[in-house]
Design a protein around this motif. Structure first.
Motif, mmCIF file in Angstrom:
data_model
loop_
_atom_site.group_PDB
_atom_site.id
_atom_site.type_symbol
_atom_site.label_atom_id
_atom_site.label_comp_id
_atom_site.label_asym_id
_atom_site.label_seq_id
_atom_site.Cartn_x
_atom_site.Cartn_y
_atom_site.Cartn_z
ATOM 1 N N LEU A 99 20.607 -15.922 -14.542
ATOM 2 C CA LEU A 99 21.724 -16.246 -13.655
ATOM 3 C C LEU A 99 21.532 -15.434 -12.380
ATOM 4 C CD1 LEU A 99 24.486 -17.595 -13.081
ATOM 5 C CD2 LEU A 99 25.540 -15.541 -14.048
ATOM 6 N N LYS A 167 20.616 -25.466 -15.158
ATOM 7 C CA LYS A 167 21.693 -25.769 -16.107
ATOM 8 C C LYS A 167 23.054 -25.768 -15.422
ATOM 9 C CE LYS A 167 19.296 -23.896 -20.104
ATOM 10 N NZ LYS A 167 19.337 -22.956 -21.210
ATOM 11 N N TYR A 168 23.178 -24.926 -14.400
ATOM 12 C CA TYR A 168 24.473 -24.783 -13.723
ATOM 13 C C TYR A 168 24.207 -24.298 -12.301
ATOM 14 C CZ TYR A 168 28.734 -22.252 -12.333
ATOM 15 O OH TYR A 168 29.819 -21.770 -11.645
ATOM 16 N N SER A 170 26.629 -23.396 -8.679
ATOM 17 C CA SER A 170 27.957 -23.307 -8.083
ATOM 18 C C SER A 170 27.798 -22.802 -6.652
ATOM 19 C CB SER A 170 28.812 -22.330 -8.893
ATOM 20 O OG SER A 170 30.014 -22.044 -8.222
ATOM 21 N N ASN A 179 31.273 -26.796 -8.579
ATOM 22 C CA ASN A 179 30.476 -26.478 -9.765
ATOM 23 C C ASN A 179 29.754 -27.729 -10.250
ATOM 24 O OD1 ASN A 179 31.512 -23.739 -10.154
ATOM 25 N ND2 ASN A 179 33.430 -24.755 -10.660
ATOM 26 N N PHE A 180 28.501 -27.570 -10.626
ATOM 27 C CA PHE A 180 27.711 -28.669 -11.165
ATOM 28 C C PHE A 180 27.037 -28.189 -12.445
ATOM 29 C CE2 PHE A 180 27.987 -29.126 -6.614
ATOM 30 C CZ PHE A 180 28.343 -30.456 -6.455
ATOM 31 N N PHE A 181 27.198 -28.973 -13.529
ATOM 32 C CA PHE A 181 26.627 -28.627 -14.820
ATOM 33 C C PHE A 181 25.626 -29.694 -15.230
ATOM 34 C CE2 PHE A 181 30.842 -26.823 -14.609
ATOM 35 C CZ PHE A 181 30.681 -25.554 -15.131
ATOM 36 N N ASN A 182 24.553 -29.264 -15.857
ATOM 37 C CA ASN A 182 23.575 -30.186 -16.420
ATOM 38 C C ASN A 182 23.933 -30.347 -17.894
ATOM 39 O OD1 ASN A 182 21.377 -31.560 -17.414
ATOM 40 N ND2 ASN A 182 19.846 -30.181 -16.542
ATOM 41 N N TYR A 183 24.329 -31.539 -18.274
ATOM 42 C CA TYR A 183 24.638 -31.784 -19.678
ATOM 43 C C TYR A 183 24.074 -33.144 -20.074
ATOM 44 C CZ TYR A 183 28.346 -34.952 -18.181
ATOM 45 O OH TYR A 183 29.029 -35.989 -17.627
#
Length: 191
Positions: A99, A167-168, A170, A179-183
């Motif tokens: 991170l 993965k994330y 912001s 915020n953007f998340f990889n799912y």
């Protein structure tokens, strides 16, 4: 000892330069060419590749270690019967989830690189944010960002060899946080 493969050199000419005899050079290249894709490997060794070597003597057999890709080495050694053997080994690595947080001083690109984000991860970050942000007008000095990604680290050199998809990510633009998340969806496809 070690040397680097110079521009325009083959493995044979590099070994000749460091005083291997033609007989040994021939046997070394012959054993490498017998490896899976060995001929292709020999014809595409990268300039600057490190060659660790031991010249054959009355006390020891000849040996080489070639760092021919980021994650593979070729070892070549002379056995007790003076025959050369070779094998490709995968370099040991570890995965490390990382991170990184940073503050934008003048522009996102420079600030992100200074914070330690690898360039390919930074380009992915810019691509992800590009759909939602006007980089010319919306980013101000003092805005901040966070990026979560996984990097693969070569255990022997302690260098990053590659990174996995973000993965994330912001970004905080003048108090407005995106915020953007990889799912993955129920079928396993990334969203």
């Amino acid at each position: 000892q070690k040397t680097k493969l110079k521009k325009g050199e083959t493995l044979g000419s590099a070994l000749r330069r460091v005083n291997f005899e033609n007989y040994h050079i021939s046997k070394i290249t012959e054993t490498i060419s017998k490896l899976n894709a060995g001929s292709k490997i020999l014809s595409s060794l990268p300039t600057g590749m490190i060659i660790n070597y031991s010249i054959p003597s009355s006390l020891t057999g000849g040996a080489l270690k070639l760092n021919f890709t980021k994650n593979k080495d070729i070892f070549v050694w002379q056995d007790v019967k003076n025959n050369y053997k070779s094998q490709i080994f995968l370099r040991p690595s570890r995965m490390e989830e990382t991170l990184i947080r940073g503050v934008i001083k003048n522009n996102l690109y420079v600030s992100a690189l200074k914070s330690g984000i690898p360039e390919n991860t930074l380009l992915e970050m810019i691509s992800l944010l590009g759909f939602s942000i006007d980089f010319q007008r919306e980013i101000r000095s003092g805005d901040s960002f966070e990026v979560l990604f996984t990097k693969e680290i070569d255990i022997l050199s302690d260098l990053v060899t590659q990174t996995k998809p973000i993965k994330y990510v912001s970004i905080n633009l003048s108090g407005n946080k995106l915020n953007f998340f990889n799912y993955k969806d129920k079928d396993g496809f990334p969203q």
